[in-house]
Scaffold this motif. Sequence first.
Motif, PDB file in Angstrom:
ATOM      1  N   SER A 108       0.831  -1.194   0.000  1.00 21.57           N
ATOM      2  CA  SER A 108       0.000   0.000   0.000  1.00 21.57           C
ATOM      3  C   SER A 108       0.872   1.253   0.000  1.00 21.57           C
ATOM      4  CB  SER A 108      -0.908   0.014   1.227  1.00 21.57           C
ATOM      5  OG  SER A 108      -0.140   0.212   2.411  1.00 21.57           O
ATOM      6  N   VAL A 109       0.241   2.386  -0.234  1.00 22.53           N
ATOM      7  CA  VAL A 109       0.953   3.658  -0.168  1.00 22.53           C
ATOM      8  C   VAL A 109       1.628   3.821   1.191  1.00 22.53           C
ATOM      9  CG1 VAL A 109       0.564   6.152   0.024  1.00 22.53           C
ATOM     10  CG2 VAL A 109      -0.363   4.886  -1.929  1.00 22.53           C
ATOM     11  N   LEU A 110       0.891   3.575   2.261  1.00 18.73           N
ATOM     12  CA  LEU A 110       1.455   3.728   3.602  1.00 18.73           C
ATOM     13  C   LEU A 110       2.624   2.770   3.830  1.00 18.73           C
ATOM     14  CD1 LEU A 110       1.427   4.961   6.428  1.00 18.73           C
ATOM     15  CD2 LEU A 110      -0.327   3.264   7.064  1.00 18.73           C
ATOM     16  N   ASP A 111       2.467   1.522   3.420  1.00 17.00           N
ATOM     17  CA  ASP A 111       3.549   0.553   3.616  1.00 17.00           C
ATOM     18  C   ASP A 111       4.777   0.907   2.788  1.00 17.00           C
ATOM     19  OD1 ASP A 111       2.192  -0.921   5.480  1.00 17.00           O
ATOM     20  OD2 ASP A 111       1.374  -2.350   4.031  1.00 17.00           O
ATOM     21  N   ASN A 112       4.578   1.491   1.606  1.00 19.06           N
ATOM     22  CA  ASN A 112       5.715   1.962   0.818  1.00 19.06           C
ATOM     23  C   ASN A 112       6.449   3.081   1.541  1.00 19.06           C
ATOM     24  OD1 ASN A 112       6.429   1.002  -2.063  1.00 19.06           O
ATOM     25  ND2 ASN A 112       4.189   0.837  -2.017  1.00 19.06           N
ATOM     26  N   CYS A 113       5.702   3.962   2.182  1.00 19.24           N
ATOM     27  CA  CYS A 113       6.329   5.055   2.926  1.00 19.24           C
ATOM     28  C   CYS A 113       7.176   4.536   4.083  1.00 19.24           C
ATOM     29  CB  CYS A 113       5.265   6.013   3.460  1.00 19.24           C
ATOM     30  SG  CYS A 113       4.362   6.915   2.186  1.00 19.24           S
ATOM     31  N   LEU A 114       6.790   3.388   4.629  1.00 19.20           N
ATOM     32  CA  LEU A 114       7.454   2.847   5.815  1.00 19.20           C
ATOM     33  C   LEU A 114       8.395   1.689   5.495  1.00 19.20           C
ATOM     34  CD1 LEU A 114       4.336   2.923   8.160  1.00 19.20           C
ATOM     35  CD2 LEU A 114       6.374   4.365   8.373  1.00 19.20           C
ATOM     36  N   ILE A 115       8.771   1.533   4.214  1.00 15.87           N
ATOM     37  CA  ILE A 115       9.551   0.369   3.819  1.00 15.87           C
ATOM     38  C   ILE A 115      10.910   0.330   4.517  1.00 15.87           C
ATOM     39  CG2 ILE A 115      10.468   1.544   1.766  1.00 15.87           C
ATOM     40  CD1 ILE A 115       9.621  -2.218   2.135  1.00 15.87           C
ATOM     41  N   GLY A 116      11.537   1.492   4.738  1.00 16.81           N
ATOM     42  CA  GLY A 116      12.816   1.506   5.435  1.00 16.81           C
ATOM     43  C   GLY A 116      12.693   0.973   6.849  1.00 16.81           C
ATOM     44  N   HIS A 117      11.643   1.391   7.551  1.00 18.51           N
ATOM     45  CA  HIS A 117      11.403   0.907   8.911  1.00 18.51           C
ATOM     46  C   HIS A 117      11.117  -0.602   8.900  1.00 18.51           C
ATOM     47  CE1 HIS A 117      11.126   4.907  10.913  1.00 18.51           C
ATOM     48  NE2 HIS A 117      10.861   5.287   9.676  1.00 18.51           N
ATOM     49  N   ARG A 118      10.360  -1.051   7.906  1.00 21.86           N
ATOM     50  CA  ARG A 118      10.046  -2.485   7.789  1.00 21.86           C
ATOM     51  C   ARG A 118      11.329  -3.293   7.606  1.00 21.86           C
ATOM     52  NH1 ARG A 118       5.655  -5.772   5.521  1.00 21.86           N
ATOM     53  NH2 ARG A 118       4.434  -3.869   5.306  1.00 21.86           N
ATOM     54  N   LEU A 119      12.222  -2.812   6.733  1.00 26.43           N
ATOM     55  CA  LEU A 119      13.467  -3.531   6.478  1.00 26.43           C
ATOM     56  C   LEU A 119      14.384  -3.539   7.693  1.00 26.43           C
ATOM     57  CD1 LEU A 119      14.242  -2.330   2.844  1.00 26.43           C
ATOM     58  CD2 LEU A 119      13.427  -4.579   3.547  1.00 26.43           C
ATOM     59  N   ARG A 120      14.257  -2.527   8.532  1.00 28.94           N
ATOM     60  CA  ARG A 120      15.058  -2.499   9.759  1.00 28.94           C
ATOM     61  C   ARG A 120      14.413  -3.317  10.876  1.00 28.94           C
ATOM     62  NH1 ARG A 120      15.939   2.757   7.719  1.00 28.94           N
ATOM     63  NH2 ARG A 120      14.167   3.622   8.863  1.00 28.94           N
ATOM     64  N   GLY A 121      13.226  -3.879  10.593  1.00 27.76           N
ATOM     65  CA  GLY A 121      12.649  -4.843  11.519  1.00 27.76           C
ATOM     66  C   GLY A 121      11.581  -4.325  12.446  1.00 27.76           C
ATOM     67  N   LYS A 122      11.278  -3.016  12.395  1.00 24.63           N
ATOM     68  CA  LYS A 122      10.275  -2.504  13.319  1.00 24.63           C
ATOM     69  C   LYS A 122       9.636  -1.237  12.771  1.00 24.63           C
ATOM     70  CE  LYS A 122       9.542  -0.966  18.093  1.00 24.63           C
ATOM     71  NZ  LYS A 122      10.180  -0.662  19.398  1.00 24.63           N
TER      72      LYS A 122
END
Length: 278
Positions: A108-122
């Motif tokens: 989603s748009v929101l998840d794309n915005c947070l992809i860096g945080h996702r890759l860092r695990g949190k």
Amino acid sequence: MIRLDTSPTPPSPMGSAKGPSVHLRVDRLTYGGHDLFRDLAIDFPGGAWSCILGPSGVGKSTLLRLAAGLETGGEVGPNTSATLPGGASLAGHFAHMAQSDALLPWLSVLDNCLIGHRLRGKISAGARKRALSLLDDVGLLNRAKDRPGTLSGGMRQRVALVRTLVEDRPVVLMDEPFSALDPPTRLRLGDLAARLLAGRTVLLVTHDPLEALRLGHRVLVLGGRPACPGDPMIPEGPPPRAVDAPTVIAHHAPLLTRLSQALELEDLSPESGKETPA
């Protein structure tokens, strides 16, 4: 292709909220036996916007890629580096917004915005709240759950801008971040970025002289082959400046003259016509 810096953000080497200065050294960058850069050293002041202009193909985007540690496709000399005060690496301190939005179509748009945080695990509640607030700022809060494929090019670029801002890094590298936007939106988001990134160290590549004069503390024109910048142009007053601000009007014609001269240098170069990056 875009590389997201997944390193945790270490404490600022400057010991304050002000973005650190960046020293970019390129001893040599060669394409097909021809030097795009040679013996180039540029200091970008901490806490300031440095706007980089120049003819297409002169190497503006390549400078950002070198600073970010990304592949350039050329042969890079061994002493090429981007460092912070004291010689520290830029890793963990920067966010990079490339010309391509590089959005992941299945998120989603929101998840794309947070992809860096996702890759860092949190993904913290604070990061999520900040991303939603930024999406509201750029007029896309109602599209937070949508997929990138449903967005226009300008909307996708706004998502990429939010993804960059939500990283909250002291150094920000942006390559034509507003190029797909209509003029009124471009002005509004330029003002927004200037406000949100006040005190950060920003390297902005643009083809728009007006944008550079509105947003830049320093404006550099890259020209020649090997390419190098001339003396920086320093508009008076803090950015963002109004389009009709006296300093913007006063510097506009001289900046266009510098750009024309840089283009003439490119055309006269014995290596002109060689295929190089932007």
